[in-house]
Every structure is written in structure tokens, then in C-alpha cells.
Motif scaffolding. Structure first.
Motif, short mmCIF file in Angstrom:
data_model
loop_
_atom_site.label_atom_id
_atom_site.label_comp_id
_atom_site.label_asym_id
_atom_site.label_seq_id
_atom_site.Cartn_x
_atom_site.Cartn_y
_atom_site.Cartn_z
N VAL B 38 0.83 -1.21 0.00
CA VAL B 38 0.00 0.00 0.00
C VAL B 38 0.86 1.26 0.00
O VAL B 38 0.61 2.20 -0.77
CB VAL B 38 -0.97 -0.01 1.21
N VAL B 39 1.90 1.26 0.83
CA VAL B 39 2.76 2.44 0.88
C VAL B 39 3.48 2.61 -0.44
O VAL B 39 3.57 3.73 -0.99
CB VAL B 39 3.76 2.34 2.06
N GLY B 40 3.99 1.53 -1.00
CA GLY B 40 4.65 1.59 -2.30
C GLY B 40 3.72 2.12 -3.37
O GLY B 40 4.11 2.90 -4.24
N TYR B 41 2.47 1.71 -3.28
CA TYR B 41 1.49 2.14 -4.28
C TYR B 41 1.20 3.64 -4.16
O TYR B 41 1.18 4.35 -5.17
CB TYR B 41 0.21 1.33 -4.06
N PHE B 42 1.02 4.10 -2.92
CA PHE B 42 0.69 5.52 -2.71
C PHE B 42 1.89 6.43 -2.98
O PHE B 42 1.76 7.49 -3.58
CB PHE B 42 0.16 5.76 -1.29
N ALA B 43 3.06 6.00 -2.49
CA ALA B 43 4.23 6.89 -2.59
C ALA B 43 4.97 6.72 -3.91
O ALA B 43 5.84 7.52 -4.23
CB ALA B 43 5.19 6.61 -1.43
N GLY B 44 4.63 5.69 -4.66
CA GLY B 44 5.28 5.49 -5.95
C GLY B 44 6.42 4.49 -5.89
O GLY B 44 6.56 3.65 -6.76
N HIS B 45 7.23 4.54 -4.85
CA HIS B 45 8.31 3.56 -4.67
C HIS B 45 8.70 3.55 -3.19
O HIS B 45 8.21 4.37 -2.41
CB HIS B 45 9.51 3.91 -5.55
N LEU B 46 9.55 2.60 -2.83
CA LEU B 46 9.88 2.46 -1.41
C LEU B 46 11.31 2.92 -1.08
O LEU B 46 11.83 2.55 -0.04
CB LEU B 46 9.67 1.00 -0.98
N ARG B 47 11.90 3.69 -1.95
CA ARG B 47 13.23 4.24 -1.62
C ARG B 47 12.99 5.51 -0.80
O ARG B 47 12.90 6.63 -1.32
CB ARG B 47 13.99 4.54 -2.91
N ILE B 48 12.90 5.26 0.52
CA ILE B 48 12.44 6.31 1.43
C ILE B 48 13.33 7.56 1.35
O ILE B 48 12.85 8.69 1.40
CB ILE B 48 12.42 5.77 2.88
N MET B 49 14.63 7.34 1.16
CA MET B 49 15.56 8.46 1.16
C MET B 49 15.31 9.41 -0.02
O MET B 49 15.70 10.58 0.02
CB MET B 49 17.01 7.97 1.11
N GLU B 50 14.65 8.90 -1.04
CA GLU B 50 14.42 9.75 -2.23
C GLU B 50 13.04 10.40 -2.20
O GLU B 50 12.69 11.09 -3.16
CB GLU B 50 14.56 8.89 -3.50
N TRP B 51 12.27 10.14 -1.16
CA TRP B 51 10.91 10.69 -1.12
C TRP B 51 10.93 12.22 -0.97
O TRP B 51 11.74 12.77 -0.20
CB TRP B 51 10.11 10.11 0.06
N ASP B 52 10.02 12.87 -1.66
CA ASP B 52 9.86 14.31 -1.43
C ASP B 52 8.65 14.52 -0.49
O ASP B 52 8.06 13.55 0.01
CB ASP B 52 9.66 15.06 -2.76
N GLY B 53 8.28 15.76 -0.27
CA GLY B 53 7.23 16.09 0.71
C GLY B 53 5.89 15.45 0.35
O GLY B 53 5.20 14.89 1.23
N SER B 54 5.51 15.48 -0.92
CA SER B 54 4.19 14.94 -1.30
C SER B 54 4.16 13.43 -1.12
O SER B 54 3.14 12.86 -0.74
CB SER B 54 3.88 15.32 -2.75
N GLN B 55 5.29 12.79 -1.35
CA GLN B 55 5.33 11.33 -1.16
C GLN B 55 5.20 10.96 0.32
O GLN B 55 4.50 10.01 0.68
CB GLN B 55 6.63 10.76 -1.75
N TRP B 56 5.86 11.74 1.18
CA TRP B 56 5.70 11.51 2.63
C TRP B 56 4.24 11.74 3.03
O TRP B 56 3.69 10.99 3.84
CB TRP B 56 6.60 12.47 3.42
#
Lengths: 114, 698
Positions: B38-56
Motif C-alpha cells: 500500500v505504501v509503495g502504491y501511494f508513494a510510488g516507490h519504497l526508496r524512502i531516502m528519495e521521497w519528497d514532501g508529497s510522497q511523505w
């Protein structure tokens, strides 16, 4: 072989039950009931073995297909196998033989697919 | 959990904790698996370090969503068997399972896709194609470059000579340059077409479905499905096993918890601390109708009903309490006892409601009186705590009150009463299928032990001694009163000086037992009754005429009447009974017993030739269950019902069959044994053939 503490009718009843074969001994030496009772435990043991060899160790050392998958994905499936092993063990404890075997089978399937 | 073994609280608690741990691990796994997808689906991917604000911003709510759904599953599965509301339960399970299945299957399919793509892209053919594309598109060498160089050089020389007038024109040189340029353009176009063709090939090889897992390929070939569908089916199988394991662990956890609680144990070693009520008191039970307040001293829930003797015993056993606490405890214990009558009335109200549903609308007072009467009789050991023993008392009470209640309803009511007295009032204790009087009620005598080792303050000792002496005196008075059950009634009845129970519907103070009996005596004397029958009638009339007498049941009133009857009359009456009735009755009973025994032995001999010894033994052990079913009306005495019972208990789930003859033989044994015990009687209309059964319920 009457029991002096019982009444005549109670002794008669007891004798009738004994005659009906209440006490039976096996002649062939194999106690199938014990074997039957051990099967769920055996299957639970196999489940743990498969989990360790084909899920836990590959996940930890990145072997087989585990090497090409993300670590988090491997961890999730290893825990899924752990849950199935626990279920198999508890089924064996509860003398739910069919469930124990079913959970073991699912561990085997998961390990092969993993 | 093996319920066949004797209960051991330590082992049961260890098992409970073990199952709790397994269940929590299963829940964490379920959370992890759903969250991963679910998190991968919503955020686009699971590379947490590369997430921007909207992904968080998308990942955090999705984590919460998965947590709520997993918690929902966790609590749902750990409820055990939910009685009633089955439709709601099914919908709830569907919602929980649906969410987790979809998310977890999604993850499984993703794993399959990653595996397939990785294998495809690692194949040598694919790598060669990619290299060819690279060669075709990025190469700098051109085969016509030398020709072009030569043609342009010639054109330049021609133009130079033309300027000096040595050449007439340079058309030939120009045509040569153009021809070479055309050849170069054609060659480039051909290379581009080749690169595009290679890219198309690479694209198909990038996701080669033959590179799915062998199991997925197997499903593809068997069902002729595409790779995605086959992957879905395999993931569904795996996740279904996991979901079932999660559900199973939840069920086992609930079962181990129930096992502990059914034996009177809590599921924690810590002392539970109930909050204070609005009036400042501390009670375990939120509803006063359920049971009495709780003593602060106790670990168990029944302590509110502790007698003063029990309380004293606890103090003696080493509980360090100040005199103020002792006084408070004593007041609470008294308050609890005084509430019990009100409690009984409320219980009766509930039982009455049940009866209302089944058989009209009996008066509430009748139900209250009946429950009190049965309770008193049970406490005085005048009545056995069995459905069979309660049946006549309930039926008589209802009949006397003018209600014609079906037998099944009366049996059900008796069962409910026993259950209520066991689970709510703790007057009875259930052991297996039988009820027994709780130990605390076996004697009304207060019990106190000598202090050994524990040092009490003088105040504590004085208080305990005073309480003990008061209770002892009360017990002695009751014991010597000559009226069976008076001590219990007195003990249970609210004292006139006490404040009325908030739950009690009767606010007018009752007469004491002594006063009630005195008034009955006076009324009977006034009536001038002489004969035993007239005296008995006068006693009942006198009791019925009182405004608010102590609660005395029919048995006690009959005894009062017996005491009033002149001695010679009683002796005459007793002699008559002894001479006329007893021998005949006794002889008949002996003859009946002898016949029943003979019949049982014959039935057993007959059964030996028709059933295997193991099954016969097992079947014989089912007798008590069969008897209970017969008494409760669940099974009838017909052959058909008997066979259904045998089938349900000996055949189903055990993969064995018993011949109809064998079933009949087993039923005959049970019936003969029941007849021997007096549960069944020979049917006078029995002819050896249907329709009349051989036996009837006694």
C-alpha cells in the motif's frame, strides 16, 4: 475379580464392560495411535526446517531469487513463513492434525515460490 | 489446549501467553505485508531516502490506513466464536480479509513481476539486442566518408582551375559530391530502420512471460491464462494460507483465554484497578444488577460476597490493613449481602422475561418468589442442583400461579436458573456437566483460623474477634431455631435496620422469620383448626394473609404445620404411612431395579456381537451425554433420534460407520441403563412394535 467396594450390580456392569473388550492390547508391537499422534509434530518440524533453509537463510545472505528482490520484500515473506510455522506448531499442540499438515504444505509452497 | 487433561492454571496461562505471542507475530506480519504494497502504491516507490514532501504526505496516511485495517482484523479474529449477528460477522470478515488479500496479493504479484523482468533482462539474447541497438545508433564510422572527401576535394580543385580560366565548368565534380551525399543519407536511413526494429525486439524480450516462476508457468499452461492471471492465482493461494493461519491463531488465542476464564482465572497476573464510580465507590461491575460490589482486598471477582468469616480469614492470612480499611471492608461485605435479595429479584426478572417470550406473561412476583425459593432450597440442600430435581418445583410454582407451561419451557427455565445461579450468583459451581453447591455455601458457619506468624495490631485483632463472635452467635441462633433453612434465609434477607438496596423493588421492611412464625402460630390457633389438613391449610392461609412476611417456601410452611399438629395425630399419620405404603413401595422398587439390571446385562451381551469392542466402549461412555440430551428434550426416545445421536457423536468426523443394528443395540443399552437409574419408565402402552416407544421419561 469383583470389587468389594462396589455393589453386586455395579460389579456385574463392570464385568460386562470388561468382557466387551474395554481393555485391549496390541500384539504386533506397533502402536499406531502414537504414530498418528506424532504426524502433526513431524510435519511442524519439517515446516520449521524448510522455513530456515529456504526462507530465512536465503533472505539473510541474499541467495537464490532473494538476491534480486528488495530486502523489505524478503523480510515480509520470511515473517509470513514464520507465522505459518507457528500455526503448524500450535495446530500440532492442539491435536489438529489436518491443519498442521496444511500449514506445513503452505510453508513448502511458499519456500519453493520464494 | 487439551481439555481432556485436568485443568492446571500455570500451564493454561503459559499456553495463553504463547498463543498471544504467536498471534501478535502474525498480526505484525500481516501489517508489514499490507503496508509494503500500500505504501509503495501511494508513494510510488519504497526508496524512502528519495521521497519528497508529497510522497511523505501520502505514505504516512497509508501507513495509518493499514494499521487500522490490521487492528480491525486482530480484534475481530481474537473474539472467538461470536454468537448471533452472523451476517454482520461475515461482512466484517469479508471486509478485513478483502483488504488484506488485495494488498498482500498485490505484493506477491509485484514480486513475480520483478523476478520475471530481472530474468528477462539478464538473458544473453536481450543483452545482444541492446548492444546492437547501441551500435546502430551511436556509431561514428561511415563507409562513404572517403568518397565524399575525395569528391569534395575534386570539386574544390575544379573551382580553382575555373577561376583561372583553365576549366569551362565544374558540373561533373558537383554531381559527384551530390551522389556521394545521397549514398550517405540512404545508408543513415537504413541504419535507423534497423535500430528501430532492434528496439521493438528488445521491448518484447524485456518482459518475456516464459521467465515467470515455474509454478506460474504451470498455472498458465494448465488454465491457458496469461502471466498476470496465473501470478494472481498463485499469490491468492499463498496469501489465503497465510490469512487462514492468522485467523486460526486468533481463534486459538481466544480459546486459551476462554479456557482460563471459564475456570475463574483472569488473563493477567497484574491486579486490575477499576475506576471509581460517580458516588466515589470502587466496584468491578459497572451494572449493579449484575452482581454485588467488589472488595478492595481481593484478586478474584467474587469477593464482594465474602462472608465476614471469609473476610476475617483473609485478614488472618496476612493482609495488612488498617482498622479503617477493615471497617470499610466489613461495611461493604454487609452491603453486598443485603444487595443479594435485590439481585435475586433482578435475576428473576430476566428469567421471567425469557419465560414471557416462551409462554405468556407470568407475574413478576411469581418468578421472584420461585427463584428465591429454589435458591433457598438449594442452599439448604433440600434440592439437588439438577434440571430433573428443579423441574417439579418450577412446574408446581407455575401451576399454582395458574400458568400452564410446556414441559420443554420448564426444562429450559430450570437450565437457565442453574446457569444463572452458577455464573452470576456463584451459589453453584459447574463441574463438567454437573452443578454443585459452591463450597462457601456448604456451611453458614463463619470460619476463622488461628493467627500464625502474622502480627496484628490490637485494633485489628479486636475487630476480627468481634466480627467472628457476632457471626458465630447468629449462626448458633439459626441452627437452634428448629427451622431448616432459616439461617440461610435470615442471612440472605435484608435487615430491617439496614438501608434498602438500591436495586430492590421491595422497600417495605420485612418481618423477621421468628416474627412470621409466631404470627402464623397465632393465626392457626385463632382459626381453631384441629385436623392435620385443616392446620396445614390454616398455616398457608395465615402466611398468605400477611402483609410482608419473611420469605418462607412451601416446604418450610409444611414443616411449621407439622410442628403445630398435635403429637398423637402425627404419630398416627406416620404409622399409617409406615405400615401401609412403605413396604409395598420398597418391594416394587426392588423388583423394578432387579428387572432393569437384568435387562441392561442382556442388552450388553447382545451389543457385543453387533458392535466392535472399541466403539461399544466409546458408545457406553456417551451415556451421560445422551441422558442429558433426553432430559433436556434435545433428543427423543425414538429410534430415529437415537440413531441420529449415535451418528453425530460416534460416526461424523471419525470416518467410521456403524450398522443400524449396532446403533439400535447401543440405544438399547442406554435405555436400559436409564431405566435402571429411574430416568426412564416402561411405557404401559408398549406392544413391542411402533408407534409407542418402549420407555417414557420418568
Amino acid at each position: 475379580m469383583s470389587n468389594p467396594l462396589l455393589t453386586a450390580s455395579q460389579n456385574a456392569e463392570l464385568a460386562a464392560i470388561r468382557n466387551a473388550g474395554a481393555i485391549r492390547t496390541t500384539d504386533n508391537g506397533i502402536d499406531w495411535r502414537v504414530i498418528h499422534a506424532l504426524i502433526p509434530w513431524f510435519s511442524a518440524f519439517v515446516a520449521w526446517l524448510w522455513w530456515a533453509f529456504f526462507l530465512l537463510i536465503p533472505s539473510v545472505f541474499g541467495l537464490h531469487y532473494a538476491g534480486m528482490m528488495p530486502a523489505m520484500n524478503n523480510a515480509a515473506y520470511t515473517m509470513m513463513g514464520l507465522t505459518l510455522c507457528l500455526a503448524a506448531t500450535i495446530a500440532a499442540q492442539s491435536q489438529h492434525g489436518v491443519r498442521a499438515i496444511a500449514f506445513t504444505f503452505s510453508v513448502l509452497l511458499l519456500a519453493y515460490w520464494f | 489446549m487439551n481439555n481432556k487433561k485436568p485443568f492446571n492454571a500455570g500451564l493454561a496461562y503459559a499456553e495463553y501467553k504463547q498463543r498471544q505471542l504467536a498471534y501478535i507475530i502474525a498480526a505484525i506480519t500481516a501489517y508489514l505485508m499490507s503496508a509494503y504494497f500500500v505504501v509503495g502504491y501511494f508513494a510510488g516507490h519504497l526508496r524512502i531516502m528519495e521521497w519528497d514532501g508529497s510522497q511523505w504526505a501520502q505514505a504516512i496516511p497509508s501507513l495509518g490506513l493499514v494499521a487500522v485495517m490490521t487492528a480491525y482484523q486482530f480484534f475481530l479474529y481474537s473474539q472467538g466464536d461470536t454468537e448471533g449477528g452472523k451476517k454482520a460477522t461475515i461482512i466484517a470478515v469479508c471486509v478485513a480479509v478483502g483488504f488484506s488479500l488485495l494488498s498482500e496479493i498485490g505484493q506477491g504479484m509485484e514480486r513475480d513481476a520483478i523476478r520475471m523482468e530481472t530474468k528477462s533482462q539478464e538473458s544473453p539474447t536481450y543483452k545482444a539486442v541492446i548492444a546492437a541497438i547501441g551500435g546502430a545508433t551511436t556509431g561514428s564510422y561511415n563507409p562513404y566518408s572517403a568518397d565524399l572527401q575525395n569528391a569534395e576535394m575534386k570539386l574544390a580543385q575544379c573551382e580553382e582551375r575555373l577561376s583561372r580560366g583553365k576549366e569551362k565548368h565544374c558540373e561533373g565534380a558537383k554531381a559527384r559530391v551530390e551522389a556521394v551525399n545521397k549514398m550517405i543519407a540512404n545508408g543513415n536511413a537504413s541504419n535507423q530502420a534497423k535500430a528501430i526494429a532492434l528496439a521493438g525486439t528488445a521491448k518484447t524480450m524485456e518482459r518475456d512471460e516464459n521467465n515467470y516462476h515455474p509454478l506460474v508457468n504451470f498455472i498458465r499452461e494448465v488454465f491457458g491464462a496469461g502471466g498476470t492471471v496465473a501470478s494472481f492465482l498463485l499469490s491468492l493461494t499463498l496469501i489465503s494460507f497465510f490469512e487462514y493461519a492468522f485467523h486460526y491463531l486468533g481463534g486459538q488465542f481466544a480459546q486459551s483465554r476462554e479456557y482460563l476464564m471459564a475456570h475463574g482465572y483472569d488473563v493477567t497476573r497484574k491486579l486490575r484497578q477499576p475506576p471509581r464510580k460517580h458516588d466515589g465507590s470502587v466496584t468491578t461491575y459497572s451494572n449493579a444488577n449484575e452482581t454485588a460490589p467488589l472488595s478492595a482486598f481481593t484478586n478474584g471477582a467474587n469477593s464482594a460476597r465474602q462472608t465476614v468469616g471469609e473476610y476475617a480469614q483473609k485478614v488472618e492470612a496476612g493482609l495488612k490493613a488498617s482498622p479503617e480499611v477493615i471497617a470499610t471492608e466489613y461495611a461493604r461485605a454487609n452491603y453486598a449481602h443485603n444487595q443479594m435479595m435485590g439481585d435475586v429479584q433482578n435475576v428473576a426478572g430476566k428469567v421471567g422475561d425469557k419465560l414471557d417470550e416462551l409462554a405468556g406473561k407470568p407475574d413478576q412476583d411469581v418468578m421472584n418468589e420461585m427463584l428465591k425459593s429454589i435458591r433457598t432450597q438449594l442452599l439448604n440442600s433440600e434440592l439437588e442442583p439438577t434440571v430433573k430435581a428443579l423441574y417439579p418445583a418450577i412446574e408446581k410454582t407455575l401451576h399454582d400461579a395458574g400458568y400452564e407451561t410446556p414441559k420443554k419451557t420448564v426444562m429450559k427455565l430450570a437450565e437457565n436458573l442453574l446457569m444463572h445461579l452458577s455464573t452470576k450468583d456463584n451459589v453453584l459451581v459447574k463441574r463438567g456437566n454437573e452443578y454443585q453447591l459452591a463450597e462457601r455455601w456448604a456451611s453458614d458457619a463463619p470460619f476463622i483460623k488461628e493467627s500464625s506468624g502474622f502480627k496484628q495490631s490490637p485494633e485489628q485483632r479486636a475487630t476480627v474477634q468481634r466480627l467472628y463472635e457476632e457471626q458465630l452467635a447468629e449462626h448458633e441462633r439459626a441452627t437452634h431455631s428448629g427451622l431448616s433453612g432459616e439461617n440461610t434465609i435470615k442471612y440472605l434477607a435484608p435487615k430491617e435496620t439496614d438501608s434498602p438496596s438500591p436495586t430492590s423493588s421491595v422497600n417495605v421492611p420485612r418481618l423477621s422469620v421468628e416474627e412470621t412464625v409466631k404470627r402464623i402460630h397465632a393465626n392457626v390457633k385463632q382459626s381453631g383448626a384441629n385436623s392435620p389438613e385443616a392446620i396445614q391449610a390454616a398455616v398457608f392461609d395465615a402466611y398468605a394473609g400477611m402483609a410482608n412476611p419473611a420469605p418462607l417456601n412451601d416446604v418450610i410452611l409444611e414443616r411449621i404445620a407439622e410442628k403445630i399438629i398435635p403429637t398423637n395425630e402425627r404419630a398416627h399419620s406416620t404409622n399409617e404411612r409406615t405400615v401401609c405404603n412403605e413396604p409395598t413401595h420398597s418391594t416394587n422398587e426392588r423388583a423394578h431395579s432387579h428387572d432393569a439390571e437384568k435387562e441392561l446385562l442382556e442388552a450388553m451381551k447382545d451389543a457385543q456381537s453387533k458392535i466392535e469392542a472399541d466403539i461399544l466402549k466409546e458408545g457406553y461412555g456417551l451415556y451421560e451425554q445422551w441422558k442429558a440430551a433426553i432430559l433436556s428434550g434435545e433428543t427423543k426416545l425414538t429410534t430415529r433420534d437415537g440413531r441420529s445421536f449415535v451418528n453425530a457423536h460416534l460416526c461424523q468426523g471419525k470416518k467410521r460407520t456403524i450398522t443400524p443394528e449396532g446403533m439400535n443395540a447401543l440405544i438399547v443399552i442406554w435405555q436400559a441403563r436409564a431405566a435402571k437409574e429411574g430416568v426412564l419408565l416402561l411405557n404401559p402402552r408398549y406392544t413391542g412394535k411402533p408407534p409407542f416407544p418402549k420407555y417414557l421419561l420418568a
